[in-house]
Write an enzyme that holds these catalytic residues in place. Structure first.
Site, PDB file in Angstrom:
ATOM      1  N   HIS A  91      81.070  24.920 -47.130  1.00 45.41           N
ATOM      2  CA  HIS A  91      80.415  26.134 -47.630  1.00 45.41           C
ATOM      3  C   HIS A  91      80.176  27.169 -46.536  1.00 45.41           C
ATOM      4  CE1 HIS A  91      80.023  24.310 -51.488  1.00 45.41           C
ATOM      5  NE2 HIS A  91      79.241  23.346 -51.050  1.00 45.41           N
ATOM      6  N   ILE A  98      78.041  32.267 -45.228  1.00 43.88           N
ATOM      7  CA  ILE A  98      77.522  31.031 -45.804  1.00 43.88           C
ATOM      8  C   ILE A  98      77.438  31.168 -47.321  1.00 43.88           C
ATOM      9  CG2 ILE A  98      75.583  29.409 -45.824  1.00 43.88           C
ATOM     10  CD1 ILE A  98      74.762  30.706 -43.074  1.00 43.88           C
ATOM     11  N   CYS A  99      78.033  30.231 -48.021  1.00 42.77           N
ATOM     12  CA  CYS A  99      77.964  30.211 -49.486  1.00 42.77           C
ATOM     13  C   CYS A  99      76.793  29.304 -49.875  1.00 42.77           C
ATOM     14  CB  CYS A  99      79.286  29.696 -50.065  1.00 42.77           C
ATOM     15  SG  CYS A  99      79.322  29.685 -51.864  1.00 42.77           S
ATOM     16  N   LEU A 100      75.620  29.919 -50.023  1.00 41.79           N
ATOM     17  CA  LEU A 100      74.397  29.197 -50.362  1.00 41.79           C
ATOM     18  C   LEU A 100      73.590  30.091 -51.294  1.00 41.79           C
ATOM     19  CD1 LEU A 100      72.582  26.690 -49.830  1.00 41.79           C
ATOM     20  CD2 LEU A 100      71.606  27.959 -47.898  1.00 41.79           C
ATOM     21  N   TRP A 154      79.671  35.759 -55.116  1.00 35.25           N
ATOM     22  CA  TRP A 154      79.803  34.323 -54.898  1.00 35.25           C
ATOM     23  C   TRP A 154      79.831  33.570 -56.217  1.00 35.25           C
ATOM     24  CZ3 TRP A 154      80.934  32.787 -50.112  1.00 35.25           C
ATOM     25  CH2 TRP A 154      80.582  33.612 -49.053  1.00 35.25           C
TER      26      TRP A 154
END
Length: 161
Positions: A91, A98-100, A154
């Site tokens: 991620h 950051i894919c959060l 996202w």
């Protein structure tokens, strides 16, 4: 949203300044385990050193997070990226994005820099393998010229890592 490299970033509101000063004071007294605030004279941009948790794939590895606060923090989420080289993680893109979900759609004004850092360390600690996201090359290629990850739409589909 302007990119992180934009010189036209707006000054913090009084509410944002007060909130960040409070968070910084609390951080200095009780920093989250595994994190160190690298002191600068810029309240709007923090650099935070992250050390991987013991017993994980990232144990004893050190990375830097850059946290940029928008004018209306905490009503609006900060921009949080890893300063390259970013850790290898499903991620985390090679450009540090950051894919959060809590950094975007699931942000709440009740969150703090400390809670964001703990979430990032938890994400790192739970990873069973070191690898880039499958779409890393395409994503990074499309993020040229300092585009902010907050401009990305996202798709949060994987909560296993």
């Amino acid at each position: 949203m302007t990119s992180s490299s934009s010189p036209s970033r707006k000054a913090l509101s009084k509410i944002a300044c007060n909130r960040l000063q409070k968070e910084l004071s609390e951080w200095q007294v009780n920093p989250p385990t595994g994190f160190k605030h690298r002191v600068t004279d810029n309240l709007q941009k923090w650099v935070i050193e992250v050390t991987g948790a013991p017993g994980t794939l990232y144990a004893n590895e050190t990375y830097n997070l850059q946290v940029e606060f928008p004018q209306h923090y905490p009503m609006e989420a900060p921009q949080v990226i890893f300063v390259p080289p970013a850790p290898l993680h499903p991620h985390i893109y090679s450009n540090g994005h950051i894919c959060l979900d809590i950094l975007y759609d699931s942000w709440s004004p009740a969150m703090t820099v400390s809670s964001v850092c703990i979430s990032i360390l938890s994400m790192l600690s739970s990873s069973p393998e070191k690898q880039r996201p499958t779409d890393n090359d395409r994503y990074v290629k499309n993020c040229k010229n300092g585009r902010s990850p907050k401009e990305t739409r996202w798709w949060f589909h994987d909560d296993k890592v």
